[in-house]
Structure formats: C-alpha cells, structure tokens
Design an enzyme around this catalytic site. Sequence first.
Site, short mmCIF file in Angstrom:
data_model
loop_
_atom_site.label_atom_id
_atom_site.label_comp_id
_atom_site.label_asym_id
_atom_site.label_seq_id
_atom_site.Cartn_x
_atom_site.Cartn_y
_atom_site.Cartn_z
N ASP A 13 1.00 -1.32 -0.03
CA ASP A 13 -0.13 0.11 -0.05
C ASP A 13 0.85 1.26 -0.09
OD1 ASP A 13 -2.47 1.60 0.16
OD2 ASP A 13 -1.90 1.84 2.47
N GLU A 73 -2.09 -1.37 -5.33
CA GLU A 73 -3.18 -0.69 -5.47
C GLU A 73 -3.04 0.12 -7.05
OE1 GLU A 73 -6.60 1.40 -2.81
OE2 GLU A 73 -4.64 2.28 -2.88
N ASP A 144 -2.12 1.51 7.27
CA ASP A 144 -1.46 0.80 6.06
C ASP A 144 -1.04 -0.48 5.89
OD1 ASP A 144 -1.18 3.77 5.03
OD2 ASP A 144 -0.16 4.30 6.81
#
Length: 170
Positions: A13, A73, A144
């Site tokens: 992330d 992502e 996170d």
Amino acid sequence: MTSSRPVRILGIDPGSRATGYAVLDGSGDSGVVVDLGVIRLAAKLPLTERLSQIYDRLAEIIVEHDPEEVAIEEVFSAANVRSALVLGQARGVAVVAAGGTRPVFEYSARAVKKAVVGYGQADKRQVAQMVTTLAKLPEVPAQDAADALALAICHLHSRAITARLRSVGG
C-alpha cells in the site's frame, strides 16, 4: 497461476509518508501472515529522499522474504492533483523495487474492499477488522499495513478464482 501450491505474495500500500507492506503465504483461499508493517517516513524529508527510502526498504523486504508475486493498488483519481502525483511516484518506486523479476498485479481499491469485506464501499475500519479476522491476527494492524494485507488477500482470492475457472474450463 494455480492455487494448489503455496505462493508467497507481497502486498504493498504505497504512500509518500507511510507505505504499508504485508507478506502472505497462501494456498487456495487461505493464507498465513509472514510479515506485516509500515515504512514510516519523516514528512520534513524531501520527496526524493522519502522515495529512496521506500525503495531501499522494499528491496530489503523482497530480498528477505522472496515473494513470488506482488499485489499493489491501482492508481486512483484524487481531488488534489499534487497528492495524486506524489502517490503515483511512491507507487512507481514500489513497482520498480519488485525489480521486474516478479509479476506485479494491480487492484482497484473498490475491488480490494469487495474481495475482503464483500462490499466495494467499505470504510478503512471495516477493511482493517476483516483482515484481522481473515488472517487470525491477535490485534488490528496499523491502517497502512492492514491495507497492504487486504491487497495480498485480494490477490490470493483472485488466484483461487482463476484456478477454479481454469479447472472448470478444461
């Protein structure tokens, strides 16, 4: 991509001040967390220094854990163009850290939420609670790290579905 043999997945992330990571060993739909954490960076550092630190730390994690696949992502649209550009740079550094030697799989935030929570509009708290439950963690990880674990779990589920479809298709 088969789900019958175990696979080691690194979920990332990316962020310019905090980059979450999760290493997951999985087979089929289930996985075991090997490592989980957040690379925290001082906001006062120049962006180039933060990006360099992200790269160095991810490279260390990759050498230490030797993941076979990386889940990250996808780029998303943001209201603040500067924030989106900085996030894109952190994301690019994360992809480069994989060194081109591992396949990198990209998932939208909506797809990750749907895979992990069952609802594409889930909030961050719901995602964190669900990854804690799915991974049987003793406590809810930092946000996170939870997001990185959600990416790894999403990829693991995607692999399992792909394997099932292949077995049905012949």
